[in-house]
Design a protein around this motif. Sequence first.
Motif, mmCIF file in Angstrom:
data_model
loop_
_atom_site.group_PDB
_atom_site.id
_atom_site.type_symbol
_atom_site.label_atom_id
_atom_site.label_comp_id
_atom_site.label_asym_id
_atom_site.label_seq_id
_atom_site.Cartn_x
_atom_site.Cartn_y
_atom_site.Cartn_z
ATOM 1 N N ARG A 308 -15.361 -2.257 -5.434
ATOM 2 C CA ARG A 308 -14.316 -3.419 -5.169
ATOM 3 C C ARG A 308 -13.010 -3.267 -6.195
ATOM 4 O O ARG A 308 -12.104 -4.477 -6.276
ATOM 5 N N TYR A 309 -12.897 -2.055 -6.822
ATOM 6 C CA TYR A 309 -11.234 -2.290 -7.564
ATOM 7 C C TYR A 309 -10.275 -1.073 -6.855
ATOM 8 O O TYR A 309 -9.770 -1.089 -6.803
ATOM 9 N N PHE A 310 -11.609 0.094 -5.983
ATOM 10 C CA PHE A 310 -11.209 1.509 -6.026
ATOM 11 C C PHE A 310 -9.448 0.817 -4.817
ATOM 12 O O PHE A 310 -10.913 0.463 -3.713
ATOM 13 N N ILE A 311 -8.643 1.936 -4.509
ATOM 14 C CA ILE A 311 -8.252 2.063 -3.397
ATOM 15 C C ILE A 311 -8.681 2.494 -2.170
ATOM 16 O O ILE A 311 -9.808 3.642 -2.925
ATOM 17 N N HIS A 312 -8.731 2.061 -1.185
ATOM 18 C CA HIS A 312 -9.598 2.611 0.016
ATOM 19 C C HIS A 312 -8.708 2.518 0.943
ATOM 20 O O HIS A 312 -8.349 2.333 1.326
ATOM 21 N N SER A 313 -8.824 3.731 2.018
ATOM 22 C CA SER A 313 -8.356 3.796 3.491
ATOM 23 C C SER A 313 -9.824 4.647 4.432
ATOM 24 O O SER A 313 -10.230 5.137 3.992
ATOM 25 N N ASN A 315 -12.365 2.947 4.037
ATOM 26 C CA ASN A 315 -13.579 3.283 3.782
ATOM 27 C C ASN A 315 -14.246 4.175 3.098
ATOM 28 O O ASN A 315 -15.142 4.818 2.290
ATOM 29 N N VAL A 316 -12.572 4.744 3.195
ATOM 30 C CA VAL A 316 -12.846 6.277 1.731
ATOM 31 C C VAL A 316 -11.961 5.751 1.061
ATOM 32 O O VAL A 316 -11.568 5.745 0.295
ATOM 33 N N ARG A 317 -12.961 6.051 -0.493
ATOM 34 C CA ARG A 317 -12.352 5.754 -2.529
ATOM 35 C C ARG A 317 -11.479 6.807 -2.551
ATOM 36 O O ARG A 317 -12.081 8.242 -2.065
ATOM 37 N N PHE A 318 -10.245 7.195 -2.351
ATOM 38 C CA PHE A 318 -9.417 7.831 -3.052
ATOM 39 C C PHE A 318 -9.205 7.301 -4.516
ATOM 40 O O PHE A 318 -7.724 8.477 -4.742
ATOM 41 N N GLU A 319 -9.489 6.659 -5.011
ATOM 42 C CA GLU A 319 -8.928 6.680 -6.225
ATOM 43 C C GLU A 319 -9.944 7.256 -7.491
ATOM 44 O O GLU A 319 -11.272 5.991 -7.709
ATOM 45 N N LEU A 320 -9.215 8.080 -8.733
ATOM 46 C CA LEU A 320 -10.338 8.099 -9.488
ATOM 47 C C LEU A 320 -10.300 7.141 -10.624
ATOM 48 O O LEU A 320 -9.402 6.688 -10.873
ATOM 49 N N PRO A 321 -11.315 6.762 -11.482
ATOM 50 C CA PRO A 321 -11.516 6.437 -12.787
ATOM 51 C C PRO A 321 -9.628 5.999 -13.708
ATOM 52 O O PRO A 321 -8.893 5.401 -13.536
ATOM 53 N N SER A 358 -7.521 -8.985 -15.851
ATOM 54 C CA SER A 358 -7.852 -9.485 -15.600
ATOM 55 C C SER A 358 -7.709 -8.810 -14.005
ATOM 56 O O SER A 358 -6.903 -8.228 -13.809
ATOM 57 N N THR A 359 -8.982 -9.633 -13.346
ATOM 58 C CA THR A 359 -9.015 -8.586 -12.045
ATOM 59 C C THR A 359 -8.514 -8.532 -10.969
ATOM 60 O O THR A 359 -7.827 -7.890 -10.934
ATOM 61 N N PRO A 360 -6.969 -10.136 -10.322
ATOM 62 C CA PRO A 360 -6.313 -9.504 -9.865
ATOM 63 C C PRO A 360 -5.130 -9.169 -10.680
ATOM 64 O O PRO A 360 -4.727 -7.700 -9.321
ATOM 65 N N THR A 361 -4.748 -8.966 -11.895
ATOM 66 C CA THR A 361 -4.151 -7.312 -12.267
ATOM 67 C C THR A 361 -4.655 -6.689 -11.399
ATOM 68 O O THR A 361 -3.988 -5.081 -11.264
ATOM 69 N N LEU A 362 -5.725 -5.792 -11.750
ATOM 70 C CA LEU A 362 -6.526 -4.807 -11.503
ATOM 71 C C LEU A 362 -6.635 -4.266 -10.266
ATOM 72 O O LEU A 362 -6.263 -3.679 -9.691
ATOM 73 N N PHE A 363 -6.870 -6.043 -9.593
ATOM 74 C CA PHE A 363 -6.551 -5.223 -8.295
ATOM 75 C C PHE A 363 -5.455 -4.658 -7.031
ATOM 76 O O PHE A 363 -5.249 -3.754 -6.564
ATOM 77 N N ASN A 364 -3.861 -5.069 -7.863
ATOM 78 C CA ASN A 364 -3.164 -5.781 -7.126
ATOM 79 C C ASN A 364 -2.124 -5.389 -7.817
ATOM 80 O O ASN A 364 -0.357 -4.525 -6.933
ATOM 81 N N ALA A 365 -1.792 -4.036 -8.675
ATOM 82 C CA ALA A 365 -0.581 -3.806 -9.775
ATOM 83 C C ALA A 365 -0.702 -2.133 -8.871
ATOM 84 O O ALA A 365 -0.992 -2.037 -8.378
ATOM 85 N N GLY A 366 0.908 -2.497 -8.848
ATOM 86 C CA GLY A 366 1.815 -1.378 -7.918
ATOM 87 C C GLY A 366 1.093 -1.428 -6.843
ATOM 88 O O GLY A 366 1.438 -0.290 -5.550
ATOM 89 N N THR A 367 0.688 -2.456 -6.103
ATOM 90 C CA THR A 367 0.928 -1.850 -4.549
ATOM 91 C C THR A 367 1.733 -2.991 -3.944
ATOM 92 O O THR A 367 2.423 -3.321 -4.797
ATOM 93 N N LEU A 368 1.699 -3.158 -2.826
ATOM 94 C CA LEU A 368 2.583 -3.621 -2.194
ATOM 95 C C LEU A 368 3.210 -5.290 -2.149
ATOM 96 O O LEU A 368 4.067 -5.807 -2.170
ATOM 97 N N ARG A 369 1.916 -5.764 -2.676
ATOM 98 C CA ARG A 369 1.931 -7.507 -3.212
ATOM 99 C C ARG A 369 1.078 -7.700 -4.280
ATOM 100 O O ARG A 369 -0.054 -8.208 -4.013
ATOM 101 N N PRO A 370 2.065 -6.849 -5.312
ATOM 102 C CA PRO A 370 1.780 -7.705 -6.852
ATOM 103 C C PRO A 370 1.258 -8.926 -7.150
ATOM 104 O O PRO A 370 2.075 -9.070 -8.039
ATOM 105 N N GLN A 371 0.338 -9.877 -6.271
ATOM 106 C CA GLN A 371 -0.326 -11.292 -6.979
ATOM 107 C C GLN A 371 -1.296 -10.207 -8.350
ATOM 108 O O GLN A 371 -2.871 -10.637 -8.521
#
Length: 963
Positions: A308-313, A315-321, A358-371
């Motif tokens: 649910r958290y790692f960024i993917h393209s 359906n390939v997760r290319f983000e390591l812990p 919190s989860t929204p920060t973990l989801f979206n920090a560093g992305t194009l729309r950092p909610q």
Amino acid sequence: MHTETETSSKQPTVNPKTDSQTTVSATAPGKIRVIKRNGTVVPFDASKIEVAVTKAFLAVEGGTAAASSRIRETVKNLTQMVAAVFTRRMASGGTIHIEEIQDQVELALMRTGEHKVARDYVLYREEHARARAAKKSAEPVVADPKYPTINVTLADGSKAPLDMLRLRTIVSEACAGLKDVSDQAILDEAMRNLYDGVSLEDVNTSLVITARTLVEKEPNYTYATARLLCDKLRAEALTFLGVATSATQHDMEHLYAAALPAYIKKGVELELLDPVLLEFDLDTLGKALIAERDLQFTYLGLQTLYDRYFIHSNNVRFELPQVFFMRVAMGLAVEEDNRNERAIEFYRLLSSFDYMSSTPTLFNAGTLRPQLSSCYLTTVPDDLHGIYGAIQDNAMLSKFAGGLGNDWTPVRSLGAYIKGTNGKSQGVVPFLKVANDTAVAVNQGGKRKGAVCAYLETWHMDIEEFLDLRKNTGDDRRRTHDMNTANWVPDLFMKRVFEDKPWTLFSPNDVPDLHDLFGKAFEERYEHYEKLAAEGKMRLFKTVKAADLWRKMLGMLFETGHPWITFKDACNLRSPQQHAGVVHSSNLCTEITLNTKAGEEIAVCNLGSVNLKQHIVDGKLDQAKLRATVRTAVRMLDNVIDINYYSVDTAKQSNARHRPVGLGLMGFQDALYEQRIPYGSDAAVEFADTSMEAISYYAIEASSELAVERGRYSTFEGSLWDQGILPIDSIALLMKNRGEKFIEQDQSQRLDWASLRAKVQKDGMRNSNVMAIAPTATIANITGVSQSIEPTYQNLYVKSNLSGEFTVVNPYLVHDLKDRGLWDSVMVNDLKYYEGSVQQIDRIPDDLKQLYSNAFEVEPRWIVDAASRRQKWIDQAQSLNLYIAGASGKKLDLTYRMAWFRGLKTTYYLRALAATSTEKSTVTTGTLNKVSSGAPAAPVQAAGPAEVPKACSLDDPDCEACQ
């Protein structure tokens, strides 16, 4: 006499909530496969079991007509029992070995009393096992004497021999440093499940599944399982990034440095990451990644991140812990002057598990729309344009994954006069239905259902219908099945309940100022309106007994789980910002208490939580470490306000004016275990007090220091902070307004608050609010600790969330039992039988029974008292679930009266167990657990193996805003 029990192209299905004798369907297409002894894989076929067992019965009992009828029915039940074991265990499919099926047949025969047939079946298996062994000994020895040679299918479809040396390395690394964990046990069982031509990915899956099945016997296997899962993650991500095709954990010590720059560049190229991240010194940040921190994860934690958290393209997760934690850290440091140093500081804190955003920060920090914000609070006005404007705001905020709290009190009630049309209002409920359906339609960016909570004050004419909103009966057009609801209760109502006095309901358009009043001012004005009503000067009102309405509130809470009970006056009288507005509601999870005003103020809060367990060193709270954690955490939270993407301008303006943040905690129960303190004890209440005092002190200090560096928040002047009134001091304001006979809250203190009070008045505060304890269900999973301030739910259970089902066993209990020589298969079975409770297991000593009492075995007064001690230090509130065993109207009444009397601001979910429990039939013992009334148990026919009990959904995976 017998045939080998094989498997099926028609998968039996069972209801996992029933016992093993549930009727099994053999018509559904199967996903379960069986590995035969020659390595071939065939579909599971329940009819093969039926044939084999029938032959076993015929060999013992003969084929007479009388025997034939009994055999047919018995074999049918036995087959269903065996098939049900595997369909429950692998609801979404999987692979089993032929020996496992025969093991279950043997067990089923024994449990149903068919001892003669079972004996014959066992002898038959032994005879054939000897024959196979003799045949194998005559064959030439293969290259690896331990395991047969297996070819694996690679990603390109080609085949190659399985690299056993690498496999041994991966498993050995996964078990390194873990007590009572055997790499050989994992390898042996996993190899049994492999077959020639298996895919390379399925090799890893076999290792993971094998390790996770051992968790209930030794909790440390959860770490081994996570490390084995890491091998899959590494192969997937590193291959996608072009860094490597695979890697061991040891390899990551140098590969992480190369992976971070490759990841940032690929993420920007795919338009998944903000190009500003390329401006960091990626080589320096890459070298700062600490590979060994991958070893901290539990299986539940890592699987949750992966799913649910790692960024993917595609359906390939290319983000390591560790790359994930650095991406979040970089996203929070983008506006820092020394962004590289701050990113490393933030990364070290997050990856250590000492603190988690919190989860929204973990989801979206560093992305194009950092909610990055968690919660939004709004007030709905009493006009059609404003109502639908508020619903549109809900939609926009929900689209970008915000959790919502709506104050609906201003909307006029059913039957109220509408001047513009000379008609009568339909009341608040039809609009709540629209808001409910909007939350369903705008489902947080397609990721999760929209999540909203509606608040209504207890004097509103529509309050009785509001209480019924979550019922499953009645007119469905006046029901909101997807929306949370909460009562916003004034102190005057609670006083009327205590004094058994009447209560008057009004339409807000007739009493518009009540909405913005609290404390004594509310009481005086409310009584004025009651006088007008008594004199016949008000047309629309209703008088009820306060105690009757209170009973209905509690009854609906027990029946439907809603509306929650929150207290208006405690929230307002202790609010630092009462000079700047009114708190009209809490948020989705009842921990945020910020001002709102229709059309002007949409309150926003940003959340993160200190992991209290990580700050217990040598059996006590490490104050120096806690202070360092809190200082960095408050800085990260303050950064969110400026970085955050706001989909509604009103929210942006409000957040910029007041700059509220909510620092909370998790792992409270773990911290108690580390100190050997039972949750239900004076010592636990005292620790709740001292730990929250320390967090409060350091959080206020950190915000004041940020004010020196960055400037005060704009509405500081006139606030309680400005007046030298800290949260602990604001209790006096509540007592003065409520009356001392209606509140009892401890006010003792230990730290040097006088000097901090002077500092705040001199230097100011960067943030209007700094503390709030959120539920933390998901981020607690990630860090592997108990959620928030919750007591242990059960000591052994299956946790279900969007990532699947996970066996959760209390590691502290298991290791204590091991130390005393009490941990064995019988104990595991007993824990399953008693649904994770230790209280009725005679072998367990009393001191452990007290320490490991579960949530329903801790008296509610301990939960309330501990919450009261925390609340005195918190400028906002806490998400407080209440657990009540043997629930009755009297218990609910006492518990919620006590919550108000002890000065709590809010309560959250009610978790209640009825006074009696249902009888069980899936255990290997011959007697039942006693019902909670203490009546003797009746003996029953055991029907199958004890199953791990499933937990109720303590964390709602559909909304992670506050988690």
